[in-house]
Enzyme design. Structure first.
Site, PDB file in Angstrom:
ATOM      1  N   ASP A  43      31.149  10.492 -49.688  1.00 32.99           N
ATOM      2  CA  ASP A  43      31.512  10.817 -50.148  1.00 32.99           C
ATOM      3  C   ASP A  43      32.969  10.258 -49.569  1.00 32.99           C
ATOM      4  OD1 ASP A  43      33.763  12.093 -52.175  1.00 32.99           O
ATOM      5  OD2 ASP A  43      33.466  13.889 -50.660  1.00 32.99           O
ATOM      6  N   SER A  83      20.324   7.223  -3.675  1.00 30.56           N
ATOM      7  CA  SER A  83      21.803   7.000  -3.213  1.00 30.56           C
ATOM      8  C   SER A  83      21.487   6.479  -2.236  1.00 30.56           C
ATOM      9  CB  SER A  83      22.378   8.451  -3.764  1.00 30.56           C
ATOM     10  OG  SER A  83      23.521   8.192  -3.604  1.00 30.56           O
ATOM     11  N   ASP A  89      22.752   7.268 -10.779  1.00 25.70           N
ATOM     12  CA  ASP A  89      22.655   7.896  -9.583  1.00 25.70           C
ATOM     13  C   ASP A  89      21.539   9.023  -9.968  1.00 25.70           C
ATOM     14  OD1 ASP A  89      21.728   9.526  -7.486  1.00 25.70           O
ATOM     15  OD2 ASP A  89      23.839   8.104  -6.654  1.00 25.70           O
TER      16      ASP A  89
END
Length: 802
Positions: free
Chosen positions: A79, A352, A637
């Protein structure tokens, strides 16, 4: 390799009944768009009907589909007059596999039961009289056939002279997408324009010509723009011909001729589709088992040699933790070596900070069989040195040159690349000349455990609670565990399309990989709210997410197991969508070319037991939104979700029996293990049930052993939190400290003023030595618990053999 027939799907948009109003005074200006991404790159739409409560279209659209592919049709009601609804009112997602071959069925989709708003659609599915397509699949991903289109340009024999022009060639959905050719007068390139595209997908060659502006008279009006030329899909040989050659003349000035050649592209994939271990890892395991068997016989004092089926698979799982993880892992490994236990391990995983240690160690092809004191001395020198000098102008210029070189090689550059260069200088050699695939030298004879590095693949607009995919890196392969899709480690970062490598890009140096593996800077606000308060994350998710409702056009016929529920998605207002974008923005993720680009999902992917183990994302049942549609992987990580590197060890193919959990996380020492236990139990992956909530951090012991007595498939977990317990009074197992030595036992590893806090990248020499001695002591003082776990695992393997 499978053969799959092609079918023709016809979709007839009939009408909408009781269409909602655009606002209080106006009726909607409505049209319906259709998008089936597995069949066509083009979106189709009906005509717009204005100011009508019951718009009728009776317009039919056709799609050529593969029944083995999960085809989800998106029907969106638009619309344009409603500004606050972002241009469309709602979207219906319909699984085409609900339609049976040879069936014509009219379905009514309830859009808003309150006002009885409904969408009527007719579906028809019939077979196509063309040869079946040869696909490659592992039951989750599907690689279709690829065609190669070549456009050769040449001059026609004519007296008319050619003019300078720029030709724009486009094949929507192809790997190349769009290519430009600038042509000077009387000069045409000898090399053809090449496109690679899905053979059976609706693709067309579009050619647009633009006259070059150079040398034209500025006062004279520009020449009329010639209409673009389009060669339809039928002209591209997409109806099953093995090879087809067509020619076409560009109707510009009758001097240019284009010859279009189409041929099949080889079906051999450069992406390995399969959940089994790669051949290189299987060969490594065979060699490693002999070393493990000998080590177990010695440390367990066995009278006879272990046979191959009796050898347990033992792994080390190290978490992240910055410089603390880097330092402490050295101490743990040193103690395992001194206790003659290091040869008992087949795998060692890290994330890490622990990846910094592993990256350095595996530069030595025989590190686990040489005295680790030399590596510890080198690590000590790196940890105690000042890190501010690494941000000097000279080093910054060096970082800049390294990034420029990566760009020249075709790689994207991000903040994480600078972070990786910094880490390599801070905790490594700083030479940045080794690679992940180069670590194969340390595995040729099975002389060291196989290292596995972990990251998460994320998605924009989603928190990690909502979307994450575990991704592993070994010297042999890199892959996304959920999809069973892997590439050679040296190919990571290259460009792929439908499982084929299209452009080889040099392998990234290990320094840049360190930046990817330890990218802890990619939290978004939604992740942070979840980390602080689980309820808070749910509130923000509910307040900023589109409304998704299951609807069924035929509720009397329940869906079959492989069929997806029909869904109705109603978007929120634009302001809420903007808020969602803000709270889910990730600035520092590592963007790497997606080697899964173009793959399609198999029709039965949800029933695949391997995929089911890892389908923990809200998009698991939205195949059009999964990773195969993304241009890039967004890597971060694992600590952003759970500080763990467990997932590669939980793959059933690796059959890990014992896991030595070495914890270095910040904050709670028990939380990562408890979260991992809850996660795996939720996923249906065998793992001991662990609840340490009754234990206070100050009361933690040095080692805990967890075993699921009811399941021999669950690994035995030997958990080492980073605590200072008996080390305060003992300098070695059974050797008490003298009063003058008590100060050396005071090691604050978890307090608020700990020198080992995550933000500290530099330690004093004394603090480094204390942490190495503490972690080494904790292993030595609990050797008997490790041996008990190994003994128990060996007995289980013998029982399983019998």
């Amino acid at each position: 390799m499978e053969e799959s027939p092609c079918n023709l799907l016809s979709v007839k948009i009939i009408q909408i009944k009781n269409l909602q109003k655009a606002d209080l005074f106006h009726q909607s200006s409505c049209y319906v768009s259709l998008f089936l991404p597995t069949a066509s790159f083009q979106k189709f739409q009906t005509q717009a009907i204005k100011d009508c409560k019951h718009p009728q279209w009776n317009e039919t659209f056709c799609f050529r589909i593969q029944p083995c592919v999960k085809n989800v049709l998106e029907m969106t009601v638009h619309d344009d007059s409603n500004y606050f609804k972002a241009g469309h009112l709602l979207t219906v997602l319909f699984d085409v596999s609900k339609i049976q071959l040879g069936e014509i069925i009219c379905l009514t989709f309830p859009l808003d039961p309150k006002i009885q708003e409904e969408l009527d659609v007719e579906f028809r599915l019939e077979s196509l009289p063309i040869p079946p397509e040869r696909i490659v699949t592992n039951g989750v991903l599907v690689s279709p056939e690829i065609s190669c289109l070549e456009v050769q340009m040449s001059e026609r024999k004519t007296k008319k002279k050619s003019t300078d022009r720029n030709l724009i060639f486009t094949v929507p959905g192809s790997y190349e997408e769009t290519q430009n050719r600038s042509l000077a007068s009387g000069l045409h390139p000898a090399n053809p324009v090449v496109f690679h595209y899905i053979k059976y997908k609706e693709s067309a060659l579009e050619i647009e010509s633009k006259s070059c502006a150079a040398g034209s008279n500025a006062c004279s009006p520009p020449p009329p723009k010639p209409p673009p030329m389009s060669l339809p899909p039928s002209g591209l040989g997409s109806h099953g011909a093995a090879e087809q050659s067509t020619s076409a003349e560009l109707a510009l000035d009758n001097v240019m001729k284009l010859t279009v050649n189409v041929k099949d592209w080889p079906n051999d994939l450069d992406v390995r589709l399969g959940y089994d271990l790669c051949v290189e890892e299987q060969m490594f395991i065979q060699k490693r088992k002999k070393i493990v068997a000998a080590a177990l016989k010695k440390c367990l004092h066995l009278e006879t040699d272990l046979q191959e089926p009796e050898v347990p698979v033992v792994a080390i799982m190290a978490t992240g933790g910055g410089a603390r993880a880097f330092t402490a892992l050295h101490g743990h490994l040193f103690a395992l070596q001194k206790q003659n236990l290091l040869d008992c391990f087949t795998y060692i995983t890290g994330s890490s900070g622990s990846t910094w240690t592993l990256s350095n160690l595996y530069e030595n092809a025989n590190w686990s069989h040489q005295e680790l004191s030399r590596e510890i001395a080198e690590a000590r020198k790196n940890v105690i040195k000042c890190k501010l000098s690494l941000l000097s102008l000279k080093n910054l210029e060096e970082y800049s040159r390294a990034l420029e070189q990566r760009q020249k090689e075709g790689l994207k550059t991000f903040v994480t690349d600078i972070w990786g260069l910094f880490i390599d200088k801070a905790f490594g050699s700083g030479k940045c000349n080794s690679t992940l695939s180069g670590q194969k030298r340390a595995l040729t004879q099975g002389q060291n455990p196989l290292p596995i590095y972990m990251v998460l693949n994320t998605r924009d607009k989603y928190s990690l609670e909502e979307f994450k995919e575990w991704m592993e890196f070994t010297p042999f392969e890199t892959g996304v565990i959920k999809y069973g899709a892997y590439i050679r480690s040296e190919d990571f970062g290259s460009k792929f399309f439908m499982g084929r490598m299209m452009k080889k890009i040099p392998e990234s140096k290990i320094c840049f990989m360190k930046g990817i593996w330890s990218n802890v800077f990619s939290y978004n606000l939604l992740d942070s709210s979840h980390a602080c308060d689980t309820c808070g994350e749910n509130i923000w998710h509910k307040r900023t997410w589109d409304s998704v409702t299951d609807i069924e056009a035929n509720p009397l016929q329940p869906p079959r197991p492989h069929e997806l529920n029909t869904r109705l998605i109603v978007p929120d207002c634009k302001s809420t969508q903007l808020l969602r974008k803000v709270i889910t923005e990730r600035i520092t993720t590592s963007k790497i070319y997606n080697f899964l680009k173009g793959f399609q999902l198999h029709n039965g992917y949800l029933d695949n037991k391997n995929f089911a183990l890892w389908k923990d994302t809200v998009l698991a049942t939205f195949p059009n939104e999964l990773t195969a549609t993304s241009e890039n992987l967004s890597l971060t990580d694992t600590a952003a979700y759970i500080d763990t590197s467990y997932p590669p060890l939980m793959r059933p193919e690796r059959k890990v029996d014992v896991i030595l959990h070495l914890n270095y996380s910040t904050g709670s020492q028990t939380a990562p293990l408890e979260e991992a236990s809850r996660y795996f139990l939720k996923q249906g992956i065998p793992f001991p049930r662990i609840d340490l909530s009754n234990l206070k951090e100050r009361d933690l012991k040095e080692c805990y052993v967890f075993e699921d007595a009811k399941s021999s498939r669950a690994p035995i977990v030997v958990f080492f939190p980073l605590v200072n317990d008996t080390f305060r009074k003992y300098k070695a197992p059974g050797v008490q400290r003298s009063p003058s030595e008590m100060k050396y036992g005071e090691v604050d590893v978890t307090g608020p003023h700990s020198p080992y806090a995550i933000q500290h990248l530099q330690y004093t020499a004394e603090n480094f030595d204390k942490l190495v001695e503490l972690t080494s002591y904790n292993i030595q003082n609990n050797k008997y618990l490790i041996l008990q776990a190994l003994q128990r695992a060996t007995e289980r393997k013998k029982w399983q053999k019998r």
